[in-house]
Design a protein around this motif. Structure first.
Motif, PDB file in Angstrom:
ATOM      1  N   GLY A   1       0.813  -1.210   0.000  1.00 15.33           N
ATOM      2  CA  GLY A   1       0.000   0.000   0.000  1.00 15.33           C
ATOM      3  C   GLY A   1       0.847   1.260   0.000  1.00 15.33           C
ATOM      4  O   GLY A   1       0.526   2.243  -0.679  1.00 15.33           O
ATOM      5  N   SER A   2       1.949   1.228   0.745  1.00 10.92           N
ATOM      6  CA  SER A   2       2.839   2.393   0.787  1.00 10.92           C
ATOM      7  C   SER A   2       3.498   2.624  -0.570  1.00 10.92           C
ATOM      8  O   SER A   2       3.624   3.775  -1.031  1.00 10.92           O
ATOM      9  CB  SER A   2       3.915   2.186   1.862  1.00 10.92           C
ATOM     10  N   LEU A   3       3.929   1.554  -1.226  1.00 12.25           N
ATOM     11  CA  LEU A   3       4.487   1.686  -2.577  1.00 12.25           C
ATOM     12  C   LEU A   3       3.445   2.243  -3.541  1.00 12.25           C
ATOM     13  O   LEU A   3       3.762   3.039  -4.433  1.00 12.25           O
ATOM     14  CB  LEU A   3       4.987   0.330  -3.071  1.00 12.25           C
ATOM     15  N   SER A   4       2.185   1.836  -3.361  1.00 11.92           N
ATOM     16  CA  SER A   4       1.113   2.329  -4.221  1.00 11.92           C
ATOM     17  C   SER A   4       0.941   3.844  -4.078  1.00 11.92           C
ATOM     18  O   SER A   4       0.760   4.562  -5.061  1.00 11.92           O
ATOM     19  CB  SER A   4      -0.202   1.623  -3.886  1.00 11.92           C
ATOM     20  N   LEU A   5       1.003   4.310  -2.844  1.00 17.00           N
ATOM     21  CA  LEU A   5       0.840   5.749  -2.609  1.00 17.00           C
ATOM     22  C   LEU A   5       1.965   6.553  -3.256  1.00 17.00           C
ATOM     23  O   LEU A   5       1.750   7.692  -3.693  1.00 17.00           O
ATOM     24  CB  LEU A   5       0.787   6.031  -1.109  1.00 17.00           C
ATOM     25  N   LEU A   6       3.157   5.969  -3.347  1.00 18.46           N
ATOM     26  CA  LEU A   6       4.268   6.658  -4.005  1.00 18.46           C
ATOM     27  C   LEU A   6       4.025   6.837  -5.499  1.00 18.46           C
ATOM     28  O   LEU A   6       4.564   7.761  -6.116  1.00 18.46           O
ATOM     29  CB  LEU A   6       5.578   5.876  -3.786  1.00 18.46           C
ATOM     30  N   CYS A   7       3.209   5.973  -6.074  1.00 19.89           N
ATOM     31  CA  CYS A   7       2.921   6.044  -7.509  1.00 19.89           C
ATOM     32  C   CYS A   7       1.818   7.048  -7.837  1.00 19.89           C
ATOM     33  O   CYS A   7       1.645   7.410  -9.006  1.00 19.89           O
ATOM     34  CB  CYS A   7       2.496   4.666  -8.022  1.00 19.89           C
ATOM     35  N   VAL A   8       1.076   7.475  -6.824  1.00 17.13           N
ATOM     36  CA  VAL A   8      -0.110   8.294  -7.070  1.00 17.13           C
ATOM     37  C   VAL A   8       0.197   9.651  -7.708  1.00 17.13           C
ATOM     38  O   VAL A   8      -0.482  10.039  -8.674  1.00 17.13           O
ATOM     39  CB  VAL A   8      -0.909   8.470  -5.753  1.00 17.13           C
ATOM     40  N   PRO A   9       1.203  10.421  -7.247  1.00 16.88           N
ATOM     41  CA  PRO A   9       1.389  11.763  -7.818  1.00 16.88           C
ATOM     42  C   PRO A   9       1.598  11.775  -9.332  1.00 16.88           C
ATOM     43  O   PRO A   9       0.931  12.545 -10.042  1.00 16.88           O
ATOM     44  CB  PRO A   9       2.623  12.283  -7.071  1.00 16.88           C
ATOM     45  N   LEU A  10       2.502  10.937  -9.842  1.00 20.13           N
ATOM     46  CA  LEU A  10       2.735  10.922 -11.284  1.00 20.13           C
ATOM     47  C   LEU A  10       1.518  10.394 -12.028  1.00 20.13           C
ATOM     48  O   LEU A  10       1.191  10.860 -13.132  1.00 20.13           O
ATOM     49  CB  LEU A  10       3.971  10.078 -11.621  1.00 20.13           C
ATOM     50  N   GLY A  11       0.817   9.440 -11.440  1.00 26.41           N
ATOM     51  CA  GLY A  11      -0.402   8.932 -12.065  1.00 26.41           C
ATOM     52  C   GLY A  11      -1.473  10.000 -12.181  1.00 26.41           C
ATOM     53  O   GLY A  11      -2.150  10.113 -13.212  1.00 26.41           O
ATOM     54  N   LEU A  12      -1.628  10.809 -11.149  1.00 27.74           N
ATOM     55  CA  LEU A  12      -2.613  11.892 -11.188  1.00 27.74           C
ATOM     56  C   LEU A  12      -2.226  12.946 -12.220  1.00 27.74           C
ATOM     57  O   LEU A  12      -3.083  13.486 -12.931  1.00 27.74           O
ATOM     58  CB  LEU A  12      -2.749  12.533  -9.808  1.00 27.74           C
ATOM     59  N   TRP A  13      -0.935  13.254 -12.307  1.00 28.41           N
ATOM     60  CA  TRP A  13      -0.485  14.215 -13.326  1.00 28.41           C
ATOM     61  C   TRP A  13      -0.789  13.695 -14.726  1.00 28.41           C
ATOM     62  O   TRP A  13      -1.265  14.437 -15.590  1.00 28.41           O
ATOM     63  CB  TRP A  13       1.016  14.477 -13.170  1.00 28.41           C
TER      64      TRP A  13
END
Length: 390
Positions: free
Chosen positions: A179-191
């Protein structure tokens, strides 16, 4: 927006791929690696273990149907973003309480939110290189292959050694880690979701989908949903039955993820050339062979070859139907077409894990379920062969 200021489409593709990494790789397939420890620690049967992936698939159905409805008013960009954030948080929550009802709840939510992103990611990626068929086919294949394959390599290399050293009771921490690794991926995914060019919804009326003429492809994709998930859910459990070592488990899963990651480069020419059901039929045949090999060829070599064949095929089914939709439907219907395929896939996927687990309990080995899944996949391949360009 001028060409000089327009974001690099490959960077957008990277962000979209991170969304697939979270929603498809971490959200769905990390469970197969954590499952043996959860079964041992919680005393679950195969049927109970399969139920959790069925709960995930039920959420996926609701998410896919919701996506089809929401696309009439909401852009695919926003749905992708909501799904990405929701999935990352749901994965993190999975590790907090071991009770079956809690696990069922968050597997359901992971499926629900994951469907929002997965059903829209292909439509967003298909617009990045709309004027270049070869790059378009490669981009769509990379979207699904690199994201999911990288996720499987990451969890395959880290989770089995962690559980081997910390013990089966440490499985909640593996969910927290993922889950923590997933949260790290969120910013670039949202951009990437914001930067991609989704279709306008200002009064646009989408043409109805030619569902009857798409039936062979839909049947083939249903076979994919029913059959592929058995391997990824129960591969580690099958290896545990065969007393495989931690090193063997890591090797097979990392190899599986690596083959998934490079598979887009193997299939891009086929996707670019064909407009009908041949690509999906070929993909399903490869998945069927990979599913059956561990049982038909027992031992380490059979598992390694199985990982090569299965990994080289499994994540190419979504690109196959994405390319089919792009080549046969008008642009405003791409997201709706992908959502329809996702609904069919989700309904079929609901049955697979629980039925396979129940069959494994009755037979005393999960190997029989892998063979049954291979048969279903071959049926889907035969159906897809009848699909003609629209």
């Amino acid at each position: 927006m001028t060409a000089a200021t327009r974001p690099n489409p490959w960077l957008i593709l990277l962000g979209l791929s991170l969304g697939v990494l979270v929603t498809n790789g971490f959200g769905r397939f990390a469970y197969g690696l954590i499952l043996p420890a959860m079964r041992a620690d919680l005393g679950w049967t195969y049927a109970q273990a399969g139920w959790l992936n069925t709960a995930n698939a039920l959420g996926y159905i609701l998410g896919a149907i919701g996506t089809m409805i929401a696309l009439r008013r909401v852009s695919p960009n926003l749905l992708f973003a909501i799904g990405l954030v929701g999935t990352a948080l749901a994965i993190l929550a999975t590790g907090l309480i071991p009770a079956l009802w809690w696990q069922s709840l968050w597997r359901f939510v992971t499926g629900l939110t994951g469907a929002l992103s997965f059903a829209t990611a292909g439509a967003l990626a298909a617009r990045l290189f709309a004027d270049n068929p070869k790059r378009n086919a490669l981009g769509i294949a990379i979207l699904f292959g690199s994201g999911g394959g990288t996720a499987i390599m990451l969890v395959g290399a880290t989770l089995p050694p962690l559980l081997a050293t910390q013990g089966n009771a440490a499985w909640p921490w593996t969910w927290v880690l993922v889950g923590s690794l997933s949260l790290l991926c969120v910013p670039l995914g949202l951009w990437a979701a914001r930067a991609s060019r989704g279709p306008s919804h200002s009064g646009t009326v989408m043409m109805p989908l030619p569902i009857r003429r798409m039936l062979p492809e839909l049947m083939g994709y249903a076979g994919f949903g029913l059959g592929y998930i058995v391997y990824l859910t129960f591969l580690s459990a099958f290896m545990a039955e065969q007393s495989a070592s931690t090193v063997q488990v890591v090797l097979v899963w990392v190899l599986l993820g690596a083959c998934i990651t490079v598979s887009p480069f193997l299939w891009r020419g086929i996707f670019a050339r064909h407009h009908g059901g041949i690509p999906l039929a070929m993909v399903l045949t490869g998945i069927a062979l990979g599913s059956a090999l561990p049982v038909l060829w027992p031992g380490s070599l059979g598992l390694v070859i199985s990982a090569f064949v299965f990994g080289g095929s499994v994540f190419m089914a979504p690109p196959a139907i994405t390319n089919f939709s792009r080549k046969n439907l008008p642009p405003d219907s791409w997201a709706a077409g992908m959502s329809l395929f996702t609904v069919v896939f989700a309904v079929a996927q609901t049955v697979g894990p629980y039925a396979a687990g129940l069959l494994g309990d009755l037979a005393g080995s999960i190997g029989i379920s892998l063979l049954a899944a291979a048969g279903v996949l071959l049926f889907g391949a035969a159906a897809a062969l009848f699909q003609r360009p629209l």
